[in-house]
Motif scaffolding. Structure first.
Motif, short mmCIF file in Angstrom:
data_model
loop_
_atom_site.label_atom_id
_atom_site.label_comp_id
_atom_site.label_asym_id
_atom_site.label_seq_id
_atom_site.Cartn_x
_atom_site.Cartn_y
_atom_site.Cartn_z
N GLN A 10 78.95 73.33 43.60
CA GLN A 10 78.57 74.26 45.25
C GLN A 10 76.93 74.24 45.10
O GLN A 10 76.73 74.85 46.27
CB GLN A 10 79.18 75.20 45.50
CG GLN A 10 80.90 75.08 45.65
CD GLN A 10 81.66 76.18 45.90
OE1 GLN A 10 81.21 77.53 45.18
NE2 GLN A 10 82.61 76.37 46.61
N THR A 11 76.27 73.93 44.18
CA THR A 11 74.82 74.01 44.17
C THR A 11 74.09 72.70 44.03
O THR A 11 74.05 72.16 43.12
CB THR A 11 74.48 74.93 43.06
OG1 THR A 11 75.02 76.23 43.23
CG2 THR A 11 73.03 75.27 43.14
N ALA A 26 65.90 81.27 44.37
CA ALA A 26 67.07 80.61 43.78
C ALA A 26 67.51 79.28 44.50
O ALA A 26 67.15 79.09 45.59
CB ALA A 26 68.25 81.52 43.57
N LEU A 27 68.20 78.62 43.99
CA LEU A 27 68.85 77.34 44.41
C LEU A 27 70.06 77.99 45.39
O LEU A 27 70.92 78.56 44.90
CB LEU A 27 69.33 76.28 43.60
CG LEU A 27 68.48 75.64 42.77
CD1 LEU A 27 69.08 74.71 41.77
CD2 LEU A 27 67.54 75.02 43.46
N PRO A 28 70.15 77.83 46.79
CA PRO A 28 71.08 78.21 47.46
C PRO A 28 72.63 77.48 47.31
O PRO A 28 72.39 76.23 47.19
CB PRO A 28 70.74 78.06 48.64
CG PRO A 28 69.75 76.88 48.89
CD PRO A 28 69.01 76.94 47.44
N PRO A 29 73.52 78.00 47.49
CA PRO A 29 74.82 77.28 47.38
C PRO A 29 75.18 76.56 48.95
O PRO A 29 74.90 77.02 49.61
CB PRO A 29 76.01 78.38 47.22
CG PRO A 29 75.34 79.64 47.87
CD PRO A 29 73.82 79.46 47.68
N ALA A 30 76.04 75.67 48.54
CA ALA A 30 76.52 74.64 49.94
C ALA A 30 76.98 75.67 50.77
O ALA A 30 76.52 75.41 52.09
CB ALA A 30 77.67 73.74 49.41
N ASP A 34 74.91 75.08 54.59
CA ASP A 34 75.94 74.59 55.70
C ASP A 34 75.72 75.64 56.88
O ASP A 34 75.49 75.15 57.98
CB ASP A 34 77.29 74.34 55.26
CG ASP A 34 77.43 73.49 54.27
OD1 ASP A 34 76.71 72.42 54.16
OD2 ASP A 34 78.35 73.34 53.69
N ALA A 35 75.62 76.84 56.61
CA ALA A 35 75.54 77.85 57.74
C ALA A 35 74.34 77.83 58.55
O ALA A 35 74.20 77.93 59.58
CB ALA A 35 75.87 79.20 56.91
N VAL A 276 75.92 85.18 54.68
CA VAL A 276 76.92 84.36 54.03
C VAL A 276 76.83 84.22 52.33
O VAL A 276 77.62 84.20 51.55
CB VAL A 276 76.88 82.82 54.53
CG1 VAL A 276 77.48 81.74 53.58
CG2 VAL A 276 77.48 82.47 55.78
N ALA A 277 75.53 84.33 52.18
CA ALA A 277 75.01 84.70 50.59
C ALA A 277 75.62 85.81 50.02
O ALA A 277 75.97 85.86 48.82
CB ALA A 277 73.29 84.49 50.55
#
Length: 392
Positions: A10-11, A26-30, A34-35, A276-277
């Motif tokens: 998911q990253t 940091a690397l954001p998750p999907a 998407d949001a 969302v994070a």
């Protein structure tokens, strides 16, 4: 237990780089990506105001999402564009007077220290640096003694310094502040998202944090926590139609909650993404995140300490996910570039420019791990690390 394969899948960035610069961004998750993209696309197709109306529920969810993550109430959270602005909004709202004392710590962040000095010069307040104990943490005995003297108005310090791995004993600081009846402002820029942060357990009155670091949110986002009974006593340094209500008679009324620190215009996609994070971090489990982050960092420190010519600089009995070190004969900038050439991201930190420690090293390499990093990625960094000058 964190499902490492799932969070890495998911990253998207994990497929491209070994990212050990999470204390930077940091690397954001999907779901966050998407949001943010979805709302920006909506703005581009139906208009910004119309998109905000359509996304009202997602925008509103930011407040309970962040509040739940740190043990606060939704009305104690304000959305701001970064941690520095969040900190400044709280700090500059405190009415200091001549003789008031601002207590901080040796490892304080330079931006905060500049704010202390500016306000002290303008108001006649004083800034006092509470010394560290032998373990590098703020000395609780020295802080208790400082709080016992007249004039203490504010204790303001960082949870996790940006330039080393220590974690200050903030719950104990909060207890001392409550006993003394002194405000406590906590800079949690480097702790929210990697450590368990509960404002009730800590006892802070105000807390600033960013989205882009360990929380894995969008850049250009942050939040301020202001305890309900404290928020309504503070007048923000500026107001607009979000933070106050205008009366045609010529008066205005400031909002009673933490959103008195907000402005009307903001990055709507960023606010949604940060909410969302926060939900994503809670779903992964903040206790599990803390356990994995500190475990990975301990593994990396141990491996670095075995390398000839490598000096690990971190202090404290249980350091965070920030690992700082130097390599004899190799400038930190050169280490960073050598690692970048191998698709390993780290940063260079300037301890001498952060805080009040004149003996701090000038520069150091900072490798900051996160729960989506793998043990293999730590080995990748170690294999790519430049050899100490003079080592065969």
């Amino acid at each position: 237990m964190i499902d490492l394969a799932r969070v890495r899948a998911q990253t998207p960035g994990c497929a491209r780089v070994t990212h050990l610069n999470n204390a930077g961004a940091a690397l954001p998750p999907a779901p966050v990506i998407d949001a943010v993209n979805r709302h920006f696309a909506l703005e581009s197709t139906i208009g910004g105001y119309e998109a905000a109306e359509a996304a009202a529920a997602a925008l509103d969810d930011f407040y309970p999402a962040v509040a739940a993550l740190i043990g606060a109430r939704p009305d104690e959270i304000a959305y701001v564009e970064n941690a520095t602005r969040a900190f400044d909004l709280a700090f500059y709202a405190i009415p200091f007077s001549p003789g008031d004392r601002i207590l901080t710590t040796v490892s304080e962040y330079s931006s905060n220290a500049i704010a202390y000095r500016q306000v002290a010069d303008a108001t006649g307040a004083g800034v006092e640096v509470v010394p560290d104990g032998p373990d590098g943490l703020v000395s609780l005995d020295a802080l208790a003694a400082a709080l016992a003297r007249p004039g203490a108005r504010l204790v303001s310090l960082n949870h996790v310094p940006t330039s080393n791995g220590l974690v200050n004993p903030v719950a104990e600081v909060g207890r001392l502040c409550r006993e003394a009846g002194v405000l406590f402002l906590l800079d949690a820029c480097q702790s929210v998202g990697q450590l368990s942060v509960d404002v009730g357990a800590i006892g802070c009155d105000l807390l600033s944090a960013t989205g882009r670091k360990f929380l894995r949110g969008p850049r250009g986002t942050g939040f301020l926590y202001a305890r309900a009974d404290v928020a309504r006593t503070l007048v923000p340094p500026f107001l607009d139609t979000m933070s106050a209500t205008w009366h045609p008679t010529g008066g205005y009324e400031i909002r009673p909650d933490a959103r008195r620190f907000e402005t009307w215009e903001r990055n709507m996609a960023g606010q949604i993404g940060l909410g969302v994070a926060a939900r994503y971090a809670a779903d992964v489990g903040i206790e599990a995140i803390e356990e994995r982050v500190t475990g990975l960092a301990a593994r990396l420190r141990a491996a670095l300490a075995e390398r000839p010519g490598v000096t690990v600089l971190d202090r404290g009995p249980r350091p965070s996910g920030i690992v700082t070190f130097t390599v004899d004969g190799v400038e930190p900038g050169a280490v960073k570039e050598a690692l970048r050439a191998k698709d390993v991201n780290v940063s260079v930190t300037l301890p001498h420019g952060h805080g009040y420690d004149p003996g701090a090293v000038r520069e150091a390499v900072r490798a900051s791990v996160h729960y989506y990093n793998s043990e293999d990625e730590l080995d990748t960094l170690l294999d790519a690390l430049p050899v100490t000058a003079g080592t065969p």
